[in-house]
Design a protein around this motif. Sequence first.
Motif, mmCIF file in Angstrom:
data_model
loop_
_atom_site.group_PDB
_atom_site.id
_atom_site.type_symbol
_atom_site.label_atom_id
_atom_site.label_comp_id
_atom_site.label_asym_id
_atom_site.label_seq_id
_atom_site.Cartn_x
_atom_site.Cartn_y
_atom_site.Cartn_z
ATOM 1 N N ARG A 83 3.218 11.128 -6.544
ATOM 2 C CA ARG A 83 2.828 11.637 -5.227
ATOM 3 C C ARG A 83 1.536 12.441 -5.315
ATOM 4 N N TYR A 86 -1.375 10.092 -5.604
ATOM 5 C CA TYR A 86 -1.668 9.454 -4.322
ATOM 6 C C TYR A 86 -2.460 10.400 -3.424
ATOM 7 N N GLU A 92 -7.886 5.168 -0.085
ATOM 8 C CA GLU A 92 -6.623 5.060 0.625
ATOM 9 C C GLU A 92 -6.048 3.649 0.553
ATOM 10 N N LYS A 93 -6.907 2.643 0.542
ATOM 11 C CA LYS A 93 -6.408 1.259 0.488
ATOM 12 C C LYS A 93 -5.693 0.988 -0.840
ATOM 13 N N HIS A 94 -6.163 1.623 -1.907
ATOM 14 C CA HIS A 94 -5.507 1.458 -3.204
ATOM 15 C C HIS A 94 -4.151 2.161 -3.201
ATOM 16 N N VAL A 95 -4.095 3.319 -2.585
ATOM 17 C CA VAL A 95 -2.834 4.053 -2.474
ATOM 18 C C VAL A 95 -1.814 3.219 -1.709
ATOM 19 N N GLN A 96 -2.228 2.671 -0.581
ATOM 20 C CA GLN A 96 -1.317 1.878 0.247
ATOM 21 C C GLN A 96 -0.825 0.647 -0.496
ATOM 22 N N LEU A 97 -1.721 0.006 -1.248
ATOM 23 C CA LEU A 97 -1.342 -1.204 -1.983
ATOM 24 C C LEU A 97 -0.340 -0.888 -3.091
ATOM 25 N N ARG A 99 1.381 1.981 -3.809
ATOM 26 C CA ARG A 99 2.599 2.653 -3.349
ATOM 27 C C ARG A 99 3.487 1.675 -2.591
ATOM 28 N N GLY A 100 2.901 0.871 -1.731
ATOM 29 C CA GLY A 100 3.686 -0.063 -0.934
ATOM 30 C C GLY A 100 4.407 -1.099 -1.774
ATOM 31 N N GLU A 101 3.683 -1.696 -2.719
ATOM 32 C CA GLU A 101 4.307 -2.746 -3.530
ATOM 33 C C GLU A 101 5.305 -2.163 -4.532
ATOM 34 N N THR A 103 7.143 0.432 -4.035
ATOM 35 C CA THR A 103 8.335 0.779 -3.253
ATOM 36 C C THR A 103 9.203 -0.440 -3.005
#
Length: 228
Positions: A83, A86, A92-97, A99-101, A103
């Motif tokens: 966390r 992040y 931010e796009k790297h964080v979303q990618l 973290r999202g995958e 999860t």
Amino acid sequence: MEQTRTTAEVEDCLLVLAAEFGFTGLFGGLVPTRPVHVSEIPSRILFQRYPTEWAARYNGKGYIFIDPVVQRLSYERNPFTWRESYETCTQEKHVQLIRGEATEFGLYDGYVVPISTIDGDIAALSFGGPGAIPASADLSVLNFAASYAIGRRLHHLAAARRPAPDLTPREWDCLLWAGEGKTDWEISVILGISRSTVIKHITSAREKLGAVNRAHAIATAIRTKLLR
């Protein structure tokens, strides 16, 4: 962990401990400090006990080059949470990618332990799990376990690459008696040689075994079956 013989057994020990904090997976390796090709990544992996599909995707797509956790490891030498990485990542796009995958595979948050090796490299062990890490959790025990596990794994790799040491009969004799707890003077009396010669033989044996001191040399010789 000291009694383990394989990487899988070390991973099992780590996961038993990590489970007490809600972690279900782990990943560890040598952190790239220079640009490397994606084909080099597998050789840097020391531990990997994440969902197979996620590990294959992460490694195959070179996520290591955009992972906020790895980016933070480029300057952070103290343990931190996913966390936190992040929150400090500017992409931010790297964080979303990432973290999202992650999860998707039940890896919501994690804890990372950076470790400086004696060769000057940076290694890290990352524990992940499906829930948030409680603010009250004392994760210091994972710091010690991670450091020990990485050290043991690197030692095994180095030992596998190192040719069997060719000790002379006198080096073997001196190391044998040292392993029995004899002092340099006592060994010199037993073998009928000077104390300085005993020290010379033990020093030579230590260097051949890649040991840092006398006790390490004896332990290494026992572990590699040179001494029984």
